[in-house]
Each structure stands twice: as C-alpha cells, then as structure tokens.
Design a protein around this motif. Structure first.
Motif, short mmCIF file in Angstrom:
data_model
loop_
_atom_site.label_atom_id
_atom_site.label_comp_id
_atom_site.label_asym_id
_atom_site.label_seq_id
_atom_site.Cartn_x
_atom_site.Cartn_y
_atom_site.Cartn_z
N VAL A 1 1.03 -0.92 0.52
CA VAL A 1 0.06 -0.29 -0.21
C VAL A 1 0.29 1.29 -0.25
O VAL A 1 1.06 2.54 -0.55
CB VAL A 1 -0.64 0.08 1.16
N ALA A 2 1.96 1.17 1.02
CA ALA A 2 2.60 2.63 0.76
C ALA A 2 3.74 2.72 -0.28
O ALA A 2 3.82 3.91 -1.12
CB ALA A 2 3.45 2.20 2.12
N LEU A 3 3.97 2.16 -1.09
CA LEU A 3 4.07 1.18 -2.17
C LEU A 3 3.30 2.00 -3.60
O LEU A 3 3.57 3.10 -4.49
CB LEU A 3 4.59 0.69 -3.31
N ALA A 4 1.87 1.95 -3.49
CA ALA A 4 1.23 2.14 -4.09
C ALA A 4 0.97 3.90 -4.38
O ALA A 4 0.91 4.45 -5.04
CB ALA A 4 -0.54 1.40 -3.92
N ARG A 5 0.97 4.43 -2.45
CA ARG A 5 0.04 5.37 -2.19
C ARG A 5 1.87 6.60 -2.88
O ARG A 5 1.76 7.61 -4.00
CB ARG A 5 0.57 5.67 -0.26
N ALA A 6 3.00 5.99 -3.15
CA ALA A 6 3.64 7.22 -3.60
C ALA A 6 3.80 7.14 -4.59
O ALA A 6 3.94 7.66 -5.56
CB ALA A 6 4.83 6.16 -3.61
N LEU A 7 3.17 6.12 -5.52
CA LEU A 7 2.86 6.26 -7.46
C LEU A 7 2.03 6.87 -7.08
O LEU A 7 1.46 7.65 -8.39
CB LEU A 7 2.76 5.03 -7.24
N ALA A 8 0.94 7.01 -6.31
CA ALA A 8 0.00 8.43 -6.79
C ALA A 8 0.16 8.99 -7.10
O ALA A 8 -0.55 10.39 -7.40
CB ALA A 8 -1.00 7.69 -5.78
N GLY A 9 0.89 10.00 -6.25
CA GLY A 9 1.88 10.77 -6.47
C GLY A 9 2.40 11.48 -8.32
O GLY A 9 2.41 12.63 -7.81
N GLN A 10 2.69 10.81 -9.08
CA GLN A 10 3.28 10.20 -10.05
C GLN A 10 4.83 10.88 -10.04
O GLN A 10 4.73 11.90 -10.43
CB GLN A 10 2.25 10.91 -10.94
N PRO A 11 5.11 10.26 -9.81
CA PRO A 11 6.98 10.34 -8.72
C PRO A 11 7.62 10.01 -9.74
O PRO A 11 6.89 9.89 -10.75
CB PRO A 11 7.25 10.15 -7.94
#
Length: 234
Positions: A137-147
């Motif tokens: 989930v933490a990885l998904a959250r990081a990807l959600a910010g379109q980094p």
C-alpha cells in the motif's frame, strides 16, 4: 534524473553525509548499501527535501528538490507509514492530483492491482493488513503522487524473509512495467544485488564505491565492499 551534487549534511559538529555525489538515472534502480549509521537515511531525506544540505545541492533534472518536488519516499516501517484512522483507499488517494471522486476511486483500484492487492482492500484499515500488504500500500501511495523518482528506505528490513521476496519481486515488476526510477536503500547487499542496476556503497557518510552492479559485486575495489560481500557467505 535525481542528482546529489557534492552534498554534505552536518548535525552540529557531526558530519552525517560527507561530500556525496550520486545520480539516479531515468529508468534505473540504484542500490545504496551500507551499515546502520552510514548516512543512507539522511541522504534519503535530503532527496525529498525533508533535510536541507549544509552544502551542495539535490537536483531533479535541473530543478532543486523541495518538499513539493515529484520525488516520493517510502519509509522503512510499514506499521507507522500509514494513518490508522484512514482507509487504504483514502491513504492512496491523498497525494493524487485533483480529480473527480469517480476518477480517484478508479485510480485507487488500478494502483492496488498494480501492487498485487485486491481493489476491495480500499475499504479496509491498515490494522487489517499484514506488514507486507501495508508496504505494498505504501508503494501504491507513492505511485499515486505520479513521482519521477521513488526513494525506498530499507523497505524490506522490517518484514519476514519470506515476505521480503514478494516485495522485491514487486519492485522488479514495477521497474519493468513502468520504467521506474528508484534509489533503493538497504543495509543488506543481497537485497540490493537482487533489484539494482547500479550499486553505490556508503561508509561513514561517504560513497566509497559506485558503478554497474555486476562490476561492483563481481570485482569490488574497496575493502568495505569486500567485507559486505564476505558477510554474505559467512
């Protein structure tokens, strides 16, 4: 491309990071390895603007990194990384660019599937998930910010060995699917060797060796790198 340009970070009289220059090229995973206290996590926080260099600079392309830069940090502890009062879906949606509620729900579902979790998990809370699931989930959250770059700081060290393997396989899959650019930090050289295209070895705040993973691991030039490799076989 994330670039640390002659970065030094002091805390009072103590030098945590000493004149470090390191580049994370577009589409590559750079493994940063070193023992606890070597300065890895301090460098990670400088990479997302949480710590200001005493000297030198951190650049994303040609822009200085700040708190609003498109670099996302995934923390070590999956149990403290997520707000226990928010559902999984709310946590993932929080860093997303503005969009309609329907679009955000659809994107949350897509990201959960991307990290191999059922979209129905969006309605659950962190306490209902295992450590490995929380780290996904933490990885998904990081990807959600379109980094443009992700910094993963010891993201497998708090997990059971069997779970570590699934998270590392996920990192490799994401890199293949998305062309992910990542600074992957670990004290475990075996973990870094599994995911990284380049390896940098940090010791007492300095980068003592850096290059393509096969070269650094196959023909190490620094005594500290040799010690790390020897520890894998003892």
């Amino acid at each position: 491309m994330l670039r640390f340009d002659q970065v030094t970070i002091r805390y009072g009289s103590r030098i945590a990071v000493d004149n470090v220059s390191l580049t994370v090229p577009d589409g590559e995973i750079v493994g940063l390895v070193g023992e606890s206290g070597s300065g890895k996590s301090t460098l990670a926080r400088a990479g997302v603007g949480l710590v200001a260099p005493t000297s030198g600079q951190v650049l994303l392309g040609d822009r200085p990194v700040g708190l609003r830069s498109p670099v996302q940090l995934v923390f070590q502890d999956p149990y403290s990384a997520l707000d226990p009062r928010m559902t999984i879906g709310q946590s993932i949606a929080e860093p997303m660019p503005r969009a309609s509620r329907a679009d955000r729900r659809a994107e949350v579902s897509r990201l959960l599937e991307l990290v191999d979790l059922d979209p129905s998990r969006a309605m659950q809370y962190p306490a209902q998930l295992s450590g490995g699931q929380r780290q996904r989930v933490a990885l998904a959250r990081a990807l959600a910010g379109q980094p443009e770059v992700i910094i993963a700081d010891e993201i497998t060290s708090a997990l059971d060995v069997s779970v570590q393997g699934t998270v590392l396989n996920l990192i490799r899959d994401l890199q293949a699917q998305l062309g992910l650019s990542m600074l992957f930090i670990s004290h475990n050289l075996a973990v870094v060797r599994y995911v990284a295209t380049q390896v940098a070895v940090m010791h007492h705040g300095r980068i003592v060796e850096h290059g393509p993973a096969p070269e650094v691991l196959g023909n190490p030039q620094h005594d500290y790198t040799r010690e790390l490799l020897a520890s894998l076989t003892t």
